[in-house]
Design an enzyme around this catalytic site. Sequence first.
Site, PDB file in Angstrom:
ATOM      1  N   SER A   1     -15.571  -6.070  29.860  1.00  0.00           N
ATOM      2  CA  SER A   1     -16.428  -7.141  29.355  1.00  0.00           C
ATOM      3  C   SER A   1     -16.236  -8.467  30.085  1.00  0.00           C
ATOM      4  CB  SER A   1     -16.185  -7.348  27.855  1.00  0.00           C
ATOM      5  OG  SER A   1     -14.843  -7.710  27.608  1.00  0.00           O
TER       6      SER A   1
ATOM      7  N   LYS B   1     -15.745 -11.486  18.889  1.00  0.00           N
ATOM      8  CA  LYS B   1     -15.844 -12.416  20.013  1.00  0.00           C
ATOM      9  C   LYS B   1     -16.646 -13.660  19.635  1.00  0.00           C
ATOM     10  CE  LYS B   1     -15.517  -8.731  23.479  1.00  0.00           C
ATOM     11  NZ  LYS B   1     -16.203  -7.969  24.547  1.00  0.00           N
TER      12      LYS B   1
END
Length: 581
Positions: free
Chosen positions: A472, A515
């Site tokens: 990511s 996140k």
Amino acid sequence: MLEKKIRTSSMPEQAHKVCVKEIKRLKKMPQSMPEYALTRNYLELMVELPWNKSTTDRLDIRAARILLDNDHYAMEKLKKRVLEYLAVRQLKNNLKGPILCFVGPPGVGKTSVGRSVAKTLGREFHRIALGGVCDQSDIRGHRRTYVGSMPGRIINGLKTVGVNNPVFLLDEVDKLGKSLQGDPAAALLEVLDPEQNHNFTDLYLNVAFDLSQVLFIATANTTATIPAALLDRMEIIQVPGYTQEEKIEIAHRHLIPKQLEQHGLTPQQIQIPQVTTLDIITRYTREAGVRSLDRKLGAICRAVAVKVAEGQHKEAKLDRSDVTEREGCREHILEDEKPESISDTTDLALPPEMPILIDFHALKDILGPPMYEMEVSQRLSQPGVAIGLAWTPLGGEIMFVEASRMDGEGQLTLTGQLGDVVKESAHLAISWLRSNAKKYQLTNAFGSFDLLDNTDIHLHFPAGAVTKDGPSAGVTIVTCLASLFSGRLVRSDVAMTGEITLRGLVLPVGGIKDKVLAAHRAGLKQVIIPRRNEKDLEGIPGNVRQDLSFVTASCLDEVLNAAFDGGFTVKTRPGLLNSKL
């Protein structure tokens, strides 16, 4: 006596036959034989087990909803699933117990939810800690041929609670070990499989026991370390971290009253405003749960308890009879020379004024200087720095990526204790930028479109003691390098996440909610995510969605346009017009 208990017990026929056989052997056995004590212990356990003894469920959905809301703030998805189970249980009593697995960072209340579920159902509750267990005999038990043999934790738990339909909490199922004594995770397969656990056989009992009525709840911090076969038998319910607003509510509804009770304080002695609680959350804790927040509140209560205790001691010294005696001794003093109050004639300090208000200055005195400061704007004060979003078992975290270039031989250096997947993402990022350097007018220090021509690049991920891995960080590395070669600053209020391909596509990643909450905690204003992760935004709390703006990107062009003020406008050369990607 033992034989009578066996006759009157309600154990199944197979278990009854085994017990009758063992009691006959016991009668013929001298008491001095070591096997006598083993056989007697076995028979006593068989009699004590709750073969047919169970509790009656309290199936009141409205009362259950109120109880769950009172005990736990937020956790809407988890509470919804529990209420669904209760509703189905009310409509169909012979439902087999599902295997729920709560997955989330530490301190979010997974264990306490399991206790609340048992309280809601009116069932007995038993917690089995699996962290560090590396012997399958802890689950299945030992055969009676071994010295010191004993049943496994499942049968022991049933003996402890005394019913066959308790709520078993299998805590930290992701931290099971593996050794020469077998794999306990494999032993749990029979326990947690609804199609098999009605016939669970402990090696010590050597008789099948029905576990189908037991409600198993497992907890874990991550599913990465749970074997796939075991994971397949459980229903995963994600329990993400809390927002700042949720932490404030939890602190004032649950944590502060609990700490006041534990420290013998009352609300008339201490006041902690919500602004102070927010300071504790943002400046002294950085976590997804509320465990550190609870410890900080405990430290504040201890400091106030010292002040209150000192004040009570001083009040005790100011005894009224002692004061009357002093005043009697001073009757010869002239009327105009008499003191106006007792405090004028005593050197004893008065007790502190109540309630004691905890503000930021009091926090600094009690907890010390703030541990965390908002350093985002300072870190992005020069080109070659970008903010990424990472997922950890402790919740989401923001992650800085720094890049620098120097004269060299075209080498790429990566530091920060990185895993293989992150290193591959870095190589993908530099390859994509090199292949598109002419299109974007990116050059190195020598004016060459080959970005590695006589140039070395160093990529660093700070917090080098923490292992980092996963795909990511791809979009963050591309943005960081684009900032380095273009000489432009990345926006200081933007964080991003997403996997990249060699063609410049942005692929979806996991852990979006954690996140996003990390970006919100850090005070950022915009988050760039892959377009295929747009569906994950539905699980974001409404107040967080209002505070943040989201950019969904399907290619790196869209990422770069959102990451730089005014879009990613390349530097121009003579004869070239400004172009905005």
